[in-house]
Design an enzyme around this catalytic site. Structure first.
Site, mmCIF file in Angstrom:
data_model
loop_
_atom_site.group_PDB
_atom_site.id
_atom_site.type_symbol
_atom_site.label_atom_id
_atom_site.label_comp_id
_atom_site.label_asym_id
_atom_site.label_seq_id
_atom_site.Cartn_x
_atom_site.Cartn_y
_atom_site.Cartn_z
ATOM 1 N N ARG A 153 0.902 -1.106 0.095
ATOM 2 C CA ARG A 153 0.132 -0.033 0.036
ATOM 3 C C ARG A 153 0.683 1.222 -0.044
ATOM 4 O O ARG A 153 0.738 2.262 -0.745
ATOM 5 C CB ARG A 153 -0.746 -0.016 1.349
ATOM 6 C CG ARG A 153 -2.123 -0.772 1.153
ATOM 7 C CD ARG A 153 -2.941 -0.946 2.478
ATOM 8 N NE ARG A 153 -2.222 -1.924 3.458
ATOM 9 C CZ ARG A 153 -2.625 -2.703 4.326
ATOM 10 N NH1 ARG A 153 -4.024 -2.926 4.265
ATOM 11 N NH2 ARG A 153 -2.043 -3.149 5.067
ATOM 12 N N ARG A 230 11.255 0.100 8.166
ATOM 13 C CA ARG A 230 12.018 -0.364 9.333
ATOM 14 C C ARG A 230 13.727 -0.366 9.197
ATOM 15 O O ARG A 230 14.085 -0.683 8.243
ATOM 16 C CB ARG A 230 11.578 -1.643 9.777
ATOM 17 C CG ARG A 230 10.070 -1.605 10.435
ATOM 18 C CD ARG A 230 10.047 -0.972 11.805
ATOM 19 N NE ARG A 230 8.635 -1.118 12.273
ATOM 20 C CZ ARG A 230 7.737 -0.388 11.959
ATOM 21 N NH1 ARG A 230 7.789 0.866 11.518
ATOM 22 N NH2 ARG A 230 6.445 -0.787 12.739
ATOM 23 N N GLU A 259 16.555 2.270 17.141
ATOM 24 C CA GLU A 259 15.792 3.669 17.585
ATOM 25 C C GLU A 259 15.356 3.520 18.751
ATOM 26 O O GLU A 259 14.734 2.480 19.259
ATOM 27 C CB GLU A 259 14.851 4.095 16.455
ATOM 28 C CG GLU A 259 13.676 3.221 16.270
ATOM 29 C CD GLU A 259 12.893 3.551 14.848
ATOM 30 O OE1 GLU A 259 13.349 3.723 13.939
ATOM 31 O OE2 GLU A 259 11.680 3.547 15.092
ATOM 32 N N HIS A 277 11.662 9.007 13.201
ATOM 33 C CA HIS A 277 10.575 7.903 13.013
ATOM 34 C C HIS A 277 9.226 8.801 12.997
ATOM 35 O O HIS A 277 8.166 8.494 13.835
ATOM 36 C CB HIS A 277 10.355 6.824 13.960
ATOM 37 C CG HIS A 277 9.622 5.558 13.465
ATOM 38 N ND1 HIS A 277 9.887 4.338 13.857
ATOM 39 C CD2 HIS A 277 8.399 5.628 12.754
ATOM 40 C CE1 HIS A 277 8.835 3.749 13.371
ATOM 41 N NE2 HIS A 277 7.915 4.300 12.624
HETATM 42 C C1 8YV Z 1 4.565 4.893 14.172
HETATM 43 C C2 8YV Z 1 5.018 2.872 12.843
HETATM 44 O O1 8YV Z 1 5.485 5.875 14.412
HETATM 45 O O2 8YV Z 1 2.785 2.347 11.764
HETATM 46 C C3 8YV Z 1 3.896 1.806 11.785
HETATM 47 O O3 8YV Z 1 4.262 0.635 11.894
HETATM 48 O O4 8YV Z 1 5.892 2.423 12.890
HETATM 49 C C4 8YV Z 1 4.575 4.365 12.912
HETATM 50 O O5 8YV Z 1 3.442 4.545 12.200
HETATM 51 C C5 8YV Z 1 4.287 3.861 15.498
HETATM 52 O O6 8YV Z 1 3.730 2.882 15.440
HETATM 53 C C6 8YV Z 1 3.720 4.890 16.537
HETATM 54 O O7 8YV Z 1 3.131 4.191 17.548
#
Ligand code: 8YV
Length: 311
Positions: A153, A230, A259, A277
């Protein structure tokens, strides 16, 4: 009795308030004595709310025998063991779709920031250097060759945006998809034909360190890498070494292997752009993610199907 849940990281204030109304929330990330807490409450915790980047550590999950649902505030589920959840009958939900646009936007933003030296230009003006001469020239974004590693996506949303830049778009994925972009079946082959190599694939055991020295060298000194997926997909020490030795042209990174710890080696490099992030970090999107987290938890405890179930 309100169901007891663990909140594993800070969340949007509105979501925290809504959770507090419906559940007994244990703010685990603030607990000074997590082992003491678990000794008394582990047996009654039924829900776990966490970030995509944090998931549910397996040893913690194993200590929660009454766990029924893990609600991830994020699309990534690489830090939650879905097989183990299935085996235990624990439901898992994430927040897909609502963050796709923002992550794609940041991938484009990072590409432009690095190629057009936006961050460098900002520092240059602030330091008063403009009075003394011109900034070195950047590189064009329009009509550049982009390689997207992972055409899910988010990868597709990045490609759609790049069409507006008249970019030459190629991609790698597990299979050749029915899309108007060129397919390459290895990251090396994709890298060899890319000026900008964008990492947009999900993290998994198969994609761990898949962007290794051979891929980095194939991107080469005229190419750059952009990572909004990631940190685990990229061999970070190999990337750092290549940046230092000039074997790759640059890197724009929103995610890192460990991180929020970022290797110091990146900080002194002129050809990198580093962000914390923040690809999904807009008010609108974080609100939409929060709404989904709440909707999944409420649905579960009402005995209804989850709006965005993984398991
Ligand atoms: C967020 C993420 O920063 O969606 C994800 O997998 O890593 C990011 O959108 C994170 O999950 C915030 O909790």
């Amino acid at each position: 009795m309100k169901p007891e849940i663990i909140q594993y990281c800070p969340l949007m204030p509105g979501l925290e308030a809504a959770l507090a109304e419906r559940f007994t929330v244990h703010r685990f990330f603030e607990d000074k004595d997590p082992e003491g807490f678990l000794a008394h409450h582990a047996g009654t915790i039924r829900g776990f709310v966490t970030g995509g980047h944090l998931g549910l550590p397996p040893d913690l999950g194993a200590k929660l025998p009454a766990l029924e649902i893990v609600a991830i505030n994020g699309v990534g589920f690489d830090k939650v063991d879905l097989n183990e959840a299935k085996r235990r009958g624990v439901r898992v939900a994430n927040t897909p779709d609502v963050l796709t646009e923002d992550v794609a936007d940041l991938a484009i933003g990072l590409s432009i920031a690095l190629l057009r030296q936006i961050v460098k230009g900002d520092a240059y003006v602030r330091a008063g250097q403009w009075l003394g001469g011109d900034l070195a020239l950047g590189a064009k974004v329009s009509r550049r060759r982009f390689g997207i590693f992972g055409l899910g996506r988010i990868g597709r949303a990045i490609a759609r945006r790049l069409e507006g830049f008249d970019a030459q778009i190629a991609y790698s994925d597990r299979v050749n998809l029915d899309v108007p972009y060129d397919f390459e079946d290895t990251p090396q082959a994709l890298a060899a034909r890319s000026d900008v190599f964008v990492v947009a694939a999900a993290a998994s055991a198969e994609t761990r360190n898949v962007i290794d020295r051979s891929v980095i060298d194939a991107i080469g000194p005229k190419g750059i890498i952009v990572n909004v997926a990631r940190g685990s997909l990229v061999d970070e020490p190999a990337l750092l070494a290549a940046l230092k030795e000039g074997r790759i042209g640059g890197a724009a990174l929103d995610v890192f292997a460990d991180e929020p710890r970022v290797p110091d080696g990146f900080f002194g490099l002129p050809n990198v752009v580093l962000t914390p992030h923040m690809a999904s970090a807009t008010g609108e999107t974080r609100q939409a993610m929060a709404d989904l987290v709440l909707a999944n938890l409420v649905a579960h405890f009402a005995g209804e199907p989850l709006p965005t179930a993984l398991v």
